[in-house]
Design an enzyme around this catalytic site. Structure first.
Site, PDB file in Angstrom:
ATOM      1  N   ASP A  51       1.132  -1.058  -0.470  1.00  0.00           N
ATOM      2  CA  ASP A  51       0.147  -0.056   0.047  1.00  0.00           C
ATOM      3  C   ASP A  51       1.108   1.467   0.051  1.00  0.00           C
ATOM      4  O   ASP A  51       2.358   0.812   0.584  1.00  0.00           O
ATOM      5  CB  ASP A  51      -0.920   0.193   1.184  1.00  0.00           C
ATOM      6  N   ASP A  66      -0.210   5.158   0.918  1.00  0.00           N
ATOM      7  CA  ASP A  66      -0.728   6.041   1.962  1.00  0.00           C
ATOM      8  C   ASP A  66      -0.797   5.636   3.403  1.00  0.00           C
ATOM      9  O   ASP A  66      -0.612   4.575   3.820  1.00  0.00           O
ATOM     10  CB  ASP A  66      -1.668   6.402   1.891  1.00  0.00           C
ATOM     11  N   GLY A  89      -7.813   3.608   3.496  1.00  0.00           N
ATOM     12  CA  GLY A  89      -7.078   2.446   2.862  1.00  0.00           C
ATOM     13  C   GLY A  89      -8.566   2.684   1.526  1.00  0.00           C
ATOM     14  O   GLY A  89      -9.448   2.361   1.102  1.00  0.00           O
ATOM     15  N   ARG A 132     -11.900   8.679  -2.098  1.00  0.00           N
ATOM     16  CA  ARG A 132     -11.941   9.404  -2.442  1.00  0.00           C
ATOM     17  C   ARG A 132     -13.599   9.776  -1.659  1.00  0.00           C
ATOM     18  O   ARG A 132     -14.418  10.657  -0.523  1.00  0.00           O
ATOM     19  CB  ARG A 132     -11.523  10.168  -3.319  1.00  0.00           C
ATOM     20  N   SER A 191      -5.671   4.945  -3.972  1.00  0.00           N
ATOM     21  CA  SER A 191      -5.314   6.551  -4.230  1.00  0.00           C
ATOM     22  C   SER A 191      -5.349   6.892  -6.145  1.00  0.00           C
ATOM     23  O   SER A 191      -3.530   6.820  -6.748  1.00  0.00           O
ATOM     24  CB  SER A 191      -4.240   7.209  -3.935  1.00  0.00           C
ATOM     25  N   ASN A 201      -3.938   9.766  -6.998  1.00  0.00           N
ATOM     26  CA  ASN A 201      -2.607  11.194  -6.677  1.00  0.00           C
ATOM     27  C   ASN A 201      -1.501   9.977  -6.569  1.00  0.00           C
ATOM     28  O   ASN A 201       0.023  10.112  -5.967  1.00  0.00           O
ATOM     29  CB  ASN A 201      -2.653  11.894  -5.077  1.00  0.00           C
ATOM     30  N   ASP A 238      -1.175  -0.623   5.983  1.00  0.00           N
ATOM     31  CA  ASP A 238      -1.448  -0.147   7.561  1.00  0.00           C
ATOM     32  C   ASP A 238      -3.131   0.597   7.640  1.00  0.00           C
ATOM     33  O   ASP A 238      -3.328   0.881   9.098  1.00  0.00           O
ATOM     34  CB  ASP A 238      -0.685   1.671   7.254  1.00  0.00           C
TER      35      ASP A 238
HETATM   36  C1  BG6 Z   1      -6.294   5.718   0.502  1.00  0.00           C
HETATM   37  C2  BG6 Z   1      -5.523   6.226   1.651  1.00  0.00           C
HETATM   38  O1  BG6 Z   1      -4.584   5.167   0.018  1.00  0.00           O
HETATM   39  O2  BG6 Z   1      -6.533   6.536  -0.826  1.00  0.00           O
HETATM   40  C3  BG6 Z   1      -7.093   7.385   1.534  1.00  0.00           C
HETATM   41  O3  BG6 Z   1      -5.915   5.435   2.479  1.00  0.00           O
HETATM   42  C4  BG6 Z   1      -7.763   8.035   0.442  1.00  0.00           C
HETATM   43  O4  BG6 Z   1      -7.370   7.519   3.311  1.00  0.00           O
HETATM   44  C5  BG6 Z   1      -7.552   7.451  -1.030  1.00  0.00           C
HETATM   45  O5  BG6 Z   1      -9.716   8.670   0.768  1.00  0.00           O
HETATM   46  C6  BG6 Z   1      -7.597   7.401  -2.045  1.00  0.00           C
HETATM   47  O6  BG6 Z   1      -7.156   9.104  -2.360  1.00  0.00           O
HETATM   48  P1  BG6 Z   1      -7.466  10.181  -3.574  1.00  0.00           P
HETATM   49  O7  BG6 Z   1      -5.416  10.208  -3.682  1.00  0.00           O
HETATM   50  O8  BG6 Z   1      -7.702   9.530  -4.479  1.00  0.00           O
HETATM   51  O9  BG6 Z   1      -7.935  10.972  -2.863  1.00  0.00           O
HETATM   52 MG    MG Z   2      -2.813   3.418   3.400  1.00  0.00          MG
END
Ligand code: BG6
Ligand code: MG
Length: 229
Positions: free
Chosen positions: A12, A14, A49, A52, A121, A123, A175
């Site tokens: 993972d 984040d 995890g 969004r 994510s 991002n 995590d």
């Molecule tokens: C996960 C995070 O990795 O990504 C979450 O643990 C987050 O908290 C999710 O909401 C989505 O991320 P993003 O960057 O697409 O908003």
């Molecule tokens: Mg995580």
């Protein structure tokens, strides 16, 4: 091939490779404050995890605002949070990699074991780029293509498949509670970073405790117990 082998290690992002989990928290906190919804670190645990839009849905429900917004307003709110988040991660640099993580991944790669990323994510690529570690991953899940969120195993299964790895002979590192559930539902061995991840097959308090020798030891012991060796 002998059974004493590892076909892939999937991480993972984040909260495991870098502390962006905290930036997600700060960005949600700013949005929740603007919406007049109480939000704290303890509620934030439920969002680790979680994608969004699903996170936003949980926050709105918690603030009794589940039906207060149209779909397009929800999209605007999710974008607003993402703008806050993107601003926070602008400063991310290689020194923000959590202690020992780069060395750990390099050690795994030095044994010719493929390494993957299972982050929901959107991002993720930006974060990997800022940390200058994109080259350390043989395959990264495309969050836009994953239909089922963690705890569904889809994301870990997708990464294993892309790496040509059998999940029963692979390891996942997470995590988040839902992340550990996702790893285990896929049949992989789950390493949990965080003492609260009681269900994980191996638990460490933080990344400084993650040693590749120890992970392998725990993994091979568990394979033996499962009759996979
Ligand atoms: C996960 C995070 O990795 O990504 C979450 O643990 C987050 O908290 C999710 O909401 C989505 O991320 P993003 O960057 O697409 O908003
Ligand atoms: Mg995580």
């Amino acid at each position: 091939m002998t059974s004493q082998h590892i076909e892939a290690v999937v991480f993972d992002l984040d909260g495991v490779i870098t502390d962006t989990a905290h930036y997600h928290y700060l960005a949600w906190k700013q949005l929740a404050d603007e919406l007049g919804i109480h939000f704290d670190e303890s509620f934030n645990e439920n969002l680790k995890g979680v994608s969004r839009v699903e996170s936003l849905t949980l926050i709105l429900a918690n603030g009794n605002q589940a039906d207060a917004y149209t779909n397009s307003e929800i999209e605007d709110l999710a974008n607003r949070k993402n703008e806050y988040y993107k601003r926070l991660i602008q400063q991310l640099a290689p020194e923000d990699i959590l202690p020992g993580m780069k060395e750990l991944i390099e050690e795994i790669r030095s044994e010719s074991i493929p390494v993957g990323l299972a982050s929901v994510s959107k991002n993720a690529q930006t974060v990997l780029h800022a940390l200058e570690i994109e080259h350390l991953f043989d395959y990264c899940a495309d969050a836009a293509k994953i239909k089922q969120s963690k705890p569904d195993p889809e994301i870990f299964l997708t990464v294993c498949e892309a790496l040509g790895a059998d999940p029963a002979h692979s390891i996942g590192v997470e995590d988040a509670k839902v992340g550990v559930q996702s790893i285990q539902a896929s049949g992989m061995f789950a390493v949990g970073v965080g003492s609260y991840l009681k269900q994980a097959d191996l638990i460490v308090n933080d990344t400084t405790e993650l040693s590749w020798t120890q992970v392998k030891h725990a993994y091979f012991n568990s394979q033996q117990r499962r009759g996979l060796s």
